[in-house]
Design a protein around this motif. Structure first.
Motif, mmCIF file in Angstrom:
data_model
loop_
_atom_site.group_PDB
_atom_site.id
_atom_site.type_symbol
_atom_site.label_atom_id
_atom_site.label_comp_id
_atom_site.label_asym_id
_atom_site.label_seq_id
_atom_site.Cartn_x
_atom_site.Cartn_y
_atom_site.Cartn_z
ATOM 1 N N PHE A 150 0.811 -1.208 0.000
ATOM 2 C CA PHE A 150 0.000 0.000 0.000
ATOM 3 C C PHE A 150 0.850 1.266 0.000
ATOM 4 O O PHE A 150 0.391 2.315 -0.466
ATOM 5 N N ALA A 151 2.091 1.180 0.451
ATOM 6 C CA ALA A 151 3.002 2.328 0.314
ATOM 7 C C ALA A 151 3.261 2.576 -1.164
ATOM 8 O O ALA A 151 3.212 3.715 -1.642
ATOM 9 N N GLN A 152 3.516 1.518 -1.893
ATOM 10 C CA GLN A 152 3.779 1.640 -3.328
ATOM 11 C C GLN A 152 2.536 2.121 -4.067
ATOM 12 O O GLN A 152 2.618 2.946 -4.965
ATOM 13 N N LEU A 153 1.399 1.623 -3.663
ATOM 14 C CA LEU A 153 0.152 1.969 -4.342
ATOM 15 C C LEU A 153 -0.194 3.453 -4.205
ATOM 16 O O LEU A 153 -0.604 4.096 -5.172
ATOM 17 N N TYR A 154 0.005 4.005 -3.008
ATOM 18 C CA TYR A 154 -0.453 5.377 -2.751
ATOM 19 C C TYR A 154 0.638 6.436 -2.732
ATOM 20 O O TYR A 154 0.339 7.618 -2.549
ATOM 21 N N ALA A 155 1.883 6.076 -2.957
ATOM 22 C CA ALA A 155 2.978 7.054 -2.941
ATOM 23 C C ALA A 155 2.745 8.230 -3.902
ATOM 24 O O ALA A 155 3.021 9.379 -3.535
ATOM 25 N N PRO A 156 2.252 8.013 -5.103
ATOM 26 C CA PRO A 156 2.085 9.151 -6.021
ATOM 27 C C PRO A 156 1.106 10.213 -5.534
ATOM 28 O O PRO A 156 1.156 11.356 -5.985
ATOM 29 N N VAL A 193 0.914 -5.691 -8.006
ATOM 30 C CA VAL A 193 0.773 -5.506 -6.562
ATOM 31 C C VAL A 193 -0.378 -6.349 -6.012
ATOM 32 O O VAL A 193 -0.330 -6.825 -4.879
ATOM 33 N N ALA A 194 -1.415 -6.555 -6.808
ATOM 34 C CA ALA A 194 -2.593 -7.312 -6.375
ATOM 35 C C ALA A 194 -2.256 -8.714 -5.908
ATOM 36 O O ALA A 194 -3.017 -9.310 -5.138
ATOM 37 N N GLY A 195 -1.116 -9.234 -6.320
ATOM 38 C CA GLY A 195 -0.726 -10.580 -5.903
ATOM 39 C C GLY A 195 -0.546 -10.728 -4.406
ATOM 40 O O GLY A 195 -0.722 -11.817 -3.865
ATOM 41 N N VAL A 196 -0.218 -9.666 -3.726
ATOM 42 C CA VAL A 196 -0.024 -9.780 -2.273
ATOM 43 C C VAL A 196 -1.358 -9.800 -1.528
ATOM 44 O O VAL A 196 -1.636 -10.754 -0.810
ATOM 45 N N PRO A 197 -2.207 -8.781 -1.672
ATOM 46 C CA PRO A 197 -3.469 -8.866 -0.929
ATOM 47 C C PRO A 197 -4.354 -10.032 -1.379
ATOM 48 O O PRO A 197 -5.137 -10.551 -0.585
ATOM 49 N N THR A 238 -1.541 -2.549 5.995
ATOM 50 C CA THR A 238 -1.973 -1.870 4.771
ATOM 51 C C THR A 238 -2.252 -0.395 5.047
ATOM 52 O O THR A 238 -1.908 0.465 4.240
ATOM 53 N N SER A 239 -2.846 -0.113 6.196
ATOM 54 C CA SER A 239 -3.104 1.286 6.562
ATOM 55 C C SER A 239 -1.801 2.039 6.773
ATOM 56 O O SER A 239 -1.647 3.181 6.328
ATOM 57 N N MET A 240 -0.861 1.403 7.454
ATOM 58 C CA MET A 240 0.437 2.022 7.684
ATOM 59 C C MET A 240 1.146 2.270 6.353
ATOM 60 O O MET A 240 1.779 3.303 6.159
ATOM 61 N N GLY A 241 1.024 1.342 5.440
ATOM 62 C CA GLY A 241 1.643 1.497 4.128
ATOM 63 C C GLY A 241 1.097 2.676 3.359
ATOM 64 O O GLY A 241 1.844 3.444 2.751
ATOM 65 N N LEU A 261 -0.163 5.353 4.551
ATOM 66 C CA LEU A 261 0.361 6.553 5.197
ATOM 67 C C LEU A 261 1.841 6.756 4.877
ATOM 68 O O LEU A 261 2.261 7.840 4.463
ATOM 69 N N LEU A 262 2.633 5.699 5.042
ATOM 70 C CA LEU A 262 4.076 5.824 4.809
ATOM 71 C C LEU A 262 4.412 6.141 3.354
ATOM 72 O O LEU A 262 5.330 6.914 3.084
ATOM 73 N N GLY A 263 3.678 5.549 2.429
ATOM 74 C CA GLY A 263 3.924 5.829 1.018
ATOM 75 C C GLY A 263 3.766 7.309 0.720
ATOM 76 O O GLY A 263 4.591 7.912 0.026
ATOM 77 N N ARG A 264 2.714 7.893 1.254
ATOM 78 C CA ARG A 264 2.478 9.323 1.043
ATOM 79 C C ARG A 264 3.549 10.167 1.726
ATOM 80 O O ARG A 264 4.053 11.133 1.154
#
Length: 183
Positions: free
Chosen positions: A28-34, A117-121, A152-155, A157-160
């Motif tokens: 989720f860090a990778q997903l939401y970083a942008p 990325v969907a492979g993990v969840p 996932t929630s932490m990710g 946040l951290l990605g952003r």
């Protein structure tokens, strides 16, 4: 999980929880970083705010579309192998996307990144549940699910935060690569 002495099963359970928390964080860090660099991206790419938001939306759509196919793949090749391939592929694509020469290629790359990325969840909760039940720790499944969701929630946040903070020094492209590498 095998138990080789008192407390060994508990140790294995904690390792599993830490690993799945980390996987949820990474995905989720990778997903939401942008999301934190969308204004910079809009300026650099000369696109509207709504068009630039496709950098997040395309990956989210890829994630949604990819979950069921990844579940099928994991049943055929194994859960760990599927998650490993998914993360390695998503990392490779995630490192390339910020350097794509056109906005359209960036959006397409983010969709592919989301599919990978969907492979993990898609696999994580099934793997986690299977491992805990096999270890005789079925009562730990709800706690484990909560731990994964917390990751996932932490990710997200951290990605952003990572991408936004690094953008100050490395620009949009460097910040997105850094967010992928934090995985």
């Amino acid at each position: 999980m095998s138990s080789t002495g008192p407390g060994a099963e508990r140790f294995d359970e904690r390792r599993l929880l830490v690993a799945l928390f980390g996987a949820g964080t990474a995905v989720f860090a990778q997903l939401y970083a942008p999301q934190s660099v969308l204004p910079d991206a809009a300026r650099e790419l000369a696109t509207s705010a709504s068009a630039t938001a496709l950098l997040v939306s395309a990956a989210t759509l890829g994630l949604a579309v990819g979950v069921l196919p990844w579940a099928w793949v994991a049943d055929r090749v194994g859960r760990v192998r599927a998650m490993t391939f998914a993360m390695l592929g998503a990392t490779a694509v995630g490192l390339a996307v910020p350097f794509a020469p056109t906005f359209g290629l960036m959006v397409a790359g983010r969709a592919v990144e989301g599919l990978l990325v969907a492979g993990v969840p898609a696999v994580a909760m099934a793997y986690l549940t299977e491992m805990l039940i096999d270890a005789g720790a079925a009562s730990a499944v709800p706690r484990a699910a909560g731990t994964y969701v917390a990751g996932t929630s932490m990710g997200g946040l951290l990605g952003r935060l990572v991408a936004g903070g690094v953008a100050e020094h490395l620009g949009r492209r460097g910040s997105l690569a850094a967010a992928v590498l934090q995985d």
